[in-house]
Design an enzyme around this catalytic site. Structure first.
Site, PDB file in Angstrom:
ATOM      1  N   PRO A   1     -76.051  57.841  14.097  1.00  0.00           N
ATOM      2  CA  PRO A   1     -77.344  58.089  13.442  1.00  0.00           C
ATOM      3  C   PRO A   1     -77.858  59.510  13.735  1.00  0.00           C
ATOM      4  O   PRO A   1     -78.448  60.147  12.878  1.00  0.00           O
ATOM      5  CB  PRO A   1     -78.270  57.025  14.040  1.00  0.00           C
ATOM      6  CG  PRO A   1     -77.349  55.914  14.438  1.00  0.00           C
ATOM      7  CD  PRO A   1     -76.056  56.569  14.847  1.00  0.00           C
TER       8      PRO A   1
ATOM      9  N   GLU B   1     -71.916  71.584   1.976  1.00  0.00           N
ATOM     10  CA  GLU B   1     -72.473  72.690   2.779  1.00  0.00           C
ATOM     11  C   GLU B   1     -71.564  72.983   3.977  1.00  0.00           C
ATOM     12  O   GLU B   1     -71.368  74.147   4.349  1.00  0.00           O
ATOM     13  CB  GLU B   1     -73.882  72.320   3.272  1.00  0.00           C
ATOM     14  CG  GLU B   1     -74.931  72.216   2.166  1.00  0.00           C
ATOM     15  CD  GLU B   1     -74.765  70.969   1.296  1.00  0.00           C
ATOM     16  OE1 GLU B   1     -74.231  69.949   1.782  1.00  0.00           O
ATOM     17  OE2 GLU B   1     -75.154  71.025   0.105  1.00  0.00           O
TER      18      GLU B   1
ATOM     19  N   GLY C   1     -74.008  63.644  12.332  1.00  0.00           N
ATOM     20  CA  GLY C   1     -73.085  63.501  11.199  1.00  0.00           C
ATOM     21  C   GLY C   1     -72.283  64.775  11.054  1.00  0.00           C
ATOM     22  O   GLY C   1     -71.202  64.920  11.639  1.00  0.00           O
TER      23      GLY C   1
ATOM     24  N   ILE D   1     -71.990  63.212 -23.187  1.00  0.00           N
ATOM     25  CA  ILE D   1     -71.289  63.113 -24.475  1.00  0.00           C
ATOM     26  C   ILE D   1     -71.400  61.694 -25.035  1.00  0.00           C
ATOM     27  O   ILE D   1     -71.476  61.496 -26.252  1.00  0.00           O
ATOM     28  CB  ILE D   1     -69.803  63.566 -24.325  1.00  0.00           C
ATOM     29  CG1 ILE D   1     -69.749  65.073 -24.062  1.00  0.00           C
ATOM     30  CG2 ILE D   1     -68.971  63.189 -25.555  1.00  0.00           C
ATOM     31  CD1 ILE D   1     -68.374  65.613 -23.666  1.00  0.00           C
TER      32      ILE D   1
ATOM     33  N   GLU E   1     -66.472  63.125   4.698  1.00  0.00           N
ATOM     34  CA  GLU E   1     -65.398  64.006   5.203  1.00  0.00           C
ATOM     35  C   GLU E   1     -65.790  65.484   5.098  1.00  0.00           C
ATOM     36  O   GLU E   1     -64.994  66.335   4.707  1.00  0.00           O
ATOM     37  CB  GLU E   1     -64.077  63.708   4.494  1.00  0.00           C
ATOM     38  CG  GLU E   1     -63.595  62.304   4.830  1.00  0.00           C
ATOM     39  CD  GLU E   1     -62.088  62.150   4.878  1.00  0.00           C
ATOM     40  OE1 GLU E   1     -61.382  63.170   4.950  1.00  0.00           O
ATOM     41  OE2 GLU E   1     -61.632  60.995   4.851  1.00  0.00           O
TER      42      GLU E   1
ATOM     43  N   THR F   1     -66.520  53.535   7.216  1.00  0.00           N
ATOM     44  CA  THR F   1     -65.748  52.912   6.139  1.00  0.00           C
ATOM     45  C   THR F   1     -64.857  51.806   6.705  1.00  0.00           C
ATOM     46  O   THR F   1     -64.157  52.035   7.696  1.00  0.00           O
ATOM     47  CB  THR F   1     -64.875  53.969   5.434  1.00  0.00           C
ATOM     48  OG1 THR F   1     -65.745  54.964   4.905  1.00  0.00           O
ATOM     49  CG2 THR F   1     -64.043  53.367   4.316  1.00  0.00           C
TER      50      THR F   1
ATOM     51  N   ARG G   1     -67.714  59.206 -32.821  1.00  0.00           N
ATOM     52  CA  ARG G   1     -69.174  59.103 -32.910  1.00  0.00           C
ATOM     53  C   ARG G   1     -69.694  60.162 -33.881  1.00  0.00           C
ATOM     54  O   ARG G   1     -69.453  61.365 -33.688  1.00  0.00           O
ATOM     55  CB  ARG G   1     -69.793  59.322 -31.521  1.00  0.00           C
ATOM     56  CG  ARG G   1     -71.297  59.321 -31.494  1.00  0.00           C
ATOM     57  CD  ARG G   1     -71.845  57.951 -31.802  1.00  0.00           C
ATOM     58  NE  ARG G   1     -73.298  57.958 -31.772  1.00  0.00           N
ATOM     59  CZ  ARG G   1     -74.038  56.940 -32.193  1.00  0.00           C
ATOM     60  NH1 ARG G   1     -73.458  55.850 -32.686  1.00  0.00           N
ATOM     61  NH2 ARG G   1     -75.342  56.998 -32.122  1.00  0.00           N
TER      62      ARG G   1
ATOM     63  N   THR H   1     -69.150  59.278  13.242  1.00  0.00           N
ATOM     64  CA  THR H   1     -70.539  59.553  12.844  1.00  0.00           C
ATOM     65  C   THR H   1     -71.521  58.612  13.552  1.00  0.00           C
ATOM     66  O   THR H   1     -71.246  57.427  13.728  1.00  0.00           O
ATOM     67  CB  THR H   1     -70.686  59.390  11.321  1.00  0.00           C
ATOM     68  OG1 THR H   1     -69.724  60.227  10.686  1.00  0.00           O
ATOM     69  CG2 THR H   1     -72.070  59.754  10.830  1.00  0.00           C
TER      70      THR H   1
HETATM   71  C1  LIG Z   1     -69.944  55.931   2.186  1.00  0.00           C
HETATM   72  C2  LIG Z   1     -69.698  56.734   3.422  1.00  0.00           C
HETATM   73  C3  LIG Z   1     -68.549  56.508   4.165  1.00  0.00           C
HETATM   74  C4  LIG Z   1     -68.335  57.208   5.359  1.00  0.00           C
HETATM   75  N1  LIG Z   1     -67.237  56.895   6.149  1.00  0.00           N
HETATM   76  C5  LIG Z   1     -67.169  57.393   7.407  1.00  0.00           C
HETATM   77  C6  LIG Z   1     -66.173  56.923   8.338  1.00  0.00           C
HETATM   78  O1  LIG Z   1     -65.317  56.097   8.004  1.00  0.00           O
HETATM   79  N2  LIG Z   1     -66.195  57.397   9.612  1.00  0.00           N
HETATM   80  C7  LIG Z   1     -67.106  58.307  10.038  1.00  0.00           C
HETATM   81  O2  LIG Z   1     -67.073  58.693  11.209  1.00  0.00           O
HETATM   82  N3  LIG Z   1     -68.060  58.790   9.180  1.00  0.00           N
HETATM   83  C8  LIG Z   1     -68.128  58.345   7.883  1.00  0.00           C
HETATM   84  N4  LIG Z   1     -69.101  58.794   7.031  1.00  0.00           N
HETATM   85  C9  LIG Z   1     -70.071  59.766   7.501  1.00  0.00           C
HETATM   86  C10 LIG Z   1     -70.008  61.096   6.801  1.00  0.00           C
HETATM   87  O3  LIG Z   1     -68.872  61.818   7.239  1.00  0.00           O
HETATM   88  C11 LIG Z   1     -71.339  61.826   7.069  1.00  0.00           C
HETATM   89  O4  LIG Z   1     -72.315  61.148   6.283  1.00  0.00           O
HETATM   90  C12 LIG Z   1     -71.295  63.280   6.726  1.00  0.00           C
HETATM   91  O5  LIG Z   1     -70.459  63.987   7.611  1.00  0.00           O
HETATM   92  C13 LIG Z   1     -72.681  63.926   6.751  1.00  0.00           C
HETATM   93  O6  LIG Z   1     -73.391  63.595   7.900  1.00  0.00           O
HETATM   94  P1  LIG Z   1     -74.897  63.038   7.788  1.00  0.00           P
HETATM   95  O7  LIG Z   1     -74.885  61.931   6.797  1.00  0.00           O
HETATM   96  O8  LIG Z   1     -75.377  62.740   9.143  1.00  0.00           O
HETATM   97  O9  LIG Z   1     -75.722  64.206   7.167  1.00  0.00           O
HETATM   98  P2  LIG Z   1     -76.370  65.430   8.005  1.00  0.00           P
HETATM   99  O10 LIG Z   1     -75.363  66.015   8.896  1.00  0.00           O
HETATM  100  O11 LIG Z   1     -77.651  64.956   8.590  1.00  0.00           O
HETATM  101  O12 LIG Z   1     -76.671  66.440   6.832  1.00  0.00           O
HETATM  102  C14 LIG Z   1     -77.855  66.367   6.009  1.00  0.00           C
HETATM  103  C15 LIG Z   1     -77.828  67.575   5.089  1.00  0.00           C
HETATM  104  O13 LIG Z   1     -77.891  68.786   5.891  1.00  0.00           O
HETATM  105  C16 LIG Z   1     -76.765  69.601   5.608  1.00  0.00           C
HETATM  106  N5  LIG Z   1     -76.341  70.290   6.824  1.00  0.00           N
HETATM  107  C17 LIG Z   1     -76.093  69.755   8.033  1.00  0.00           C
HETATM  108  N6  LIG Z   1     -75.716  70.698   8.900  1.00  0.00           N
HETATM  109  C18 LIG Z   1     -75.702  71.865   8.224  1.00  0.00           C
HETATM  110  C19 LIG Z   1     -75.390  73.226   8.554  1.00  0.00           C
HETATM  111  N7  LIG Z   1     -74.969  73.564   9.764  1.00  0.00           N
HETATM  112  N8  LIG Z   1     -75.489  74.151   7.580  1.00  0.00           N
HETATM  113  C20 LIG Z   1     -75.911  73.822   6.342  1.00  0.00           C
HETATM  114  N9  LIG Z   1     -76.224  72.579   5.967  1.00  0.00           N
HETATM  115  C21 LIG Z   1     -76.121  71.615   6.895  1.00  0.00           C
HETATM  116  C22 LIG Z   1     -75.697  68.649   5.082  1.00  0.00           C
HETATM  117  O14 LIG Z   1     -74.729  69.316   4.297  1.00  0.00           O
HETATM  118  C23 LIG Z   1     -76.539  67.686   4.266  1.00  0.00           C
HETATM  119  O15 LIG Z   1     -76.834  68.243   3.011  1.00  0.00           O
HETATM  120  C24 LIG Z   1     -69.277  58.173   5.783  1.00  0.00           C
HETATM  121  C25 LIG Z   1     -70.415  58.428   4.998  1.00  0.00           C
HETATM  122  C26 LIG Z   1     -70.631  57.733   3.837  1.00  0.00           C
HETATM  123  C27 LIG Z   1     -71.894  58.014   3.037  1.00  0.00           C
END
Ligand SMILES: Cc1cc2nc3c(=O)[nH]c(=O)nc-3n(C[C@H](O)[C@H](O)[C@H](O)COP(=O)(O)OP(=O)(O)OC[C@H]3O[C@@H](n4cnc5c(N)ncnc54)[C@H](O)[C@@H]3O)c2cc1C
Length: 389
Positions: free
Chosen positions: A131, A367, A134, A337, A363, A161, A268, A129
């Site tokens: 910025p 969506e 994702g 509850i 993971e 992670t 309760r 992932t």
């Molecule tokens: C605590 C934590 C641990 C993590 N650990 C890891 C790790 O170890 N390694 C790693 O590589 N990543 C890791 N991640 C990243 C994680 O896999 C991503 O946050 C996740 O895949 C979503 O990407 P994003 O945050 O960029 O959200 P975005 O992709 O920007 O999505 C934003 C919103 O838009 C929706 N969306 C995006 N595209 C579509 C589409 N085509 N259709 C419909 N809806 C859509 C999403 O569902 C979401 O609701 C971690 C994240 C967190 C929060």
């Protein structure tokens, strides 16, 4: 069709359950205290000792092949064990395992990365992932450019992670922009002392990921993991294979919490009787149990498919989507509850409430799972009306 466990499997399940009740759950008050003081929930020494106790009992490398010293219990048993561990919020897992893509390394890579990770001497993290990418992981922009015998990596990763604690990273970078995810993305094994930096990212839960920065990080050719250009496929394989573990943990957490809610509802009283007598409360309890059971069997079915060597991607997406939503619905009802008490820090419900929210995001978000399931049906990769096929 046989849904029962063999006597050996039942014995393993029961042994783990009593281990968790005897050794792990008593740490819960301390974990809450440590976390609320801003530190890690479990002291690394305590975690080490617990893992060694587990090892003595034969629980080391639950799903690790025997040739690497593991118990090789297989995906179904791994899911069942994850359900047992999910009953506690203590961040404990048995030792002796490593990310499965490390098994795809060369003999030399196995010696330097896989085996020390299994032994607990090294810690890894998995970084795809960014910025700007994702859900759209095919669109990463971290770049690796060949320079003499080395690759030079530049870019930023986020939400990784274990990224603060890891001493090496499996990082995915573009090696051929023309080809991108189809033959132009490669996985590299990069030691921290090769020059990447990490910064913790505070979150609403205890799951503390990191952002990683790569500035002209030089990596020798022998640190390419898998085939050059095929890192994206490797990443998807890794994530897809273990996806059933997420809903498995959720089932255990939801069962433990629902039991808390049932117990509380019986003691309760309100308006002259225990709240357990009110239909409003009973329906929350009943709906929760139905959803937990559904999630349990979808999860075991996905794990069973992995165990059979079948393509389990569709079943795993269904189980992950369902399990993540189930856990969030159950924790919300359990909090309801408990009334005002559920909202306080005297009880662990709020802690679970914050932590379980993550399941709907990482993971593959809800969506993205829905997108995968629908596309599989629309494109004919999955069929309706099948049983165990
Ligand atoms: C605590 C934590 C641990 C993590 N650990 C890891 C790790 O170890 N390694 C790693 O590589 N990543 C890791 N991640 C990243 C994680 O896999 C991503 O946050 C996740 O895949 C979503 O990407 P994003 O945050 O960029 O959200 P975005 O992709 O920007 O999505 C934003 C919103 O838009 C929706 N969306 C995006 N595209 C579509 C589409 N085509 N259709 C419909 N809806 C859509 C999403 O569902 C979401 O609701 C971690 C994240 C967190 C929060």
């Amino acid at each position: 069709m046989d849904f029962s466990l063999s006597s050996e499997e039942r014995q393993i399940r029961d042994t783990i359950r009593s281990f968790v009740e005897r050794e792990v759950m008593p740490l819960e008050p301390e974990v809450l205290r440590n976390e609320r003081a801003g530190g890690p929930g479990i002291d690394p020494e305590v975690l080490r000792d617990l893992r060694l106790k587990g090892k003595k009992m034969g629980f080391w490398g639950i799903n690790t092949p025997e040739e690497y010293g593991g118990a090789a219990l297989g995906p179904v048993m791994s899911a069942i064990i994850a359900m047992e561990l999910g009953r506690t919020f203590v961040p404990f897992s048995f030792g002796g395992s490593a990310d499965n893509i490390l098994y795809g390394g060369t003999e030399e890579q196995k010696k330097r990365y896989l085996i020390p990770t299994i032994e607990g001497e090294r810690r890894s993290c998995f970084a795809i992932t960014e910025p700007g990418a994702g859900s759209d992981a095919r669109n990463i922009s971290t770049r690796a450019v060949k320079d003499g015998g080395d690759w030079v990596i530049n870019g930023e990763k986020t939400f990784i992670t274990g990224g603060n604690e890891a001493d090496f990273v499996m990082v995915f970078a573009v090696t051929d922009p023309e080809k991108g995810a189809n033959g132009g993305t490669t996985c590299f094994l990069v030691d921290r002392d090769m020059g990447w930096r990490s910064t913790p990212i505070p979150t609403m839960g205890q799951w503390g990921p990191a952002s990683l920065v790569f500035e002209d990080v030089r990596v020798p050719e022998e640190n390419v993991l898998g085939e050059l250009g095929w890192g994206f496929a490797l990443a998807m394989q890794w994530i897809g294979q273990g996806r059933y573990m997420i809903p498995a943990g959720a089932v255990g957490s939801a069962e433990r919490m629902l039991q808390m809610a049932v117990d509380y509802a019986k003691i309760r009283t309100s308006m002259g009787q225990p709240i357990a007598e009110y239909q409003a409360i009973q329906w929350m309890i009943a709906d929760s149990q139905v959803e937990i059971e559904a999630a349990k069997w979808l999860t075991l079915y996905a794990a069973w498919q992995v165990q059979q060597g079948m393509d389990a991607r569709h079943a795993s997406s269904i189980a992950k989507l369902n399990g993540a939503i189930m856990a969030n619905q159950v924790v919300d009802r359990v909090l309801q509850i408990h009334g005002g008490m559920g909202y306080t820090k005297e009880l662990p419900v709020e802690r679970w409430y914050r932590e379980l929210r993550l399941l709907r995001i990482f993971e593959g978000t809800d969506e993205i799972q829905r997108r995968t399931i629908a596309r599989n049906l629309i494109k004919g990769h999955a069929r309706l009306g099948t049983i165990g096929e």
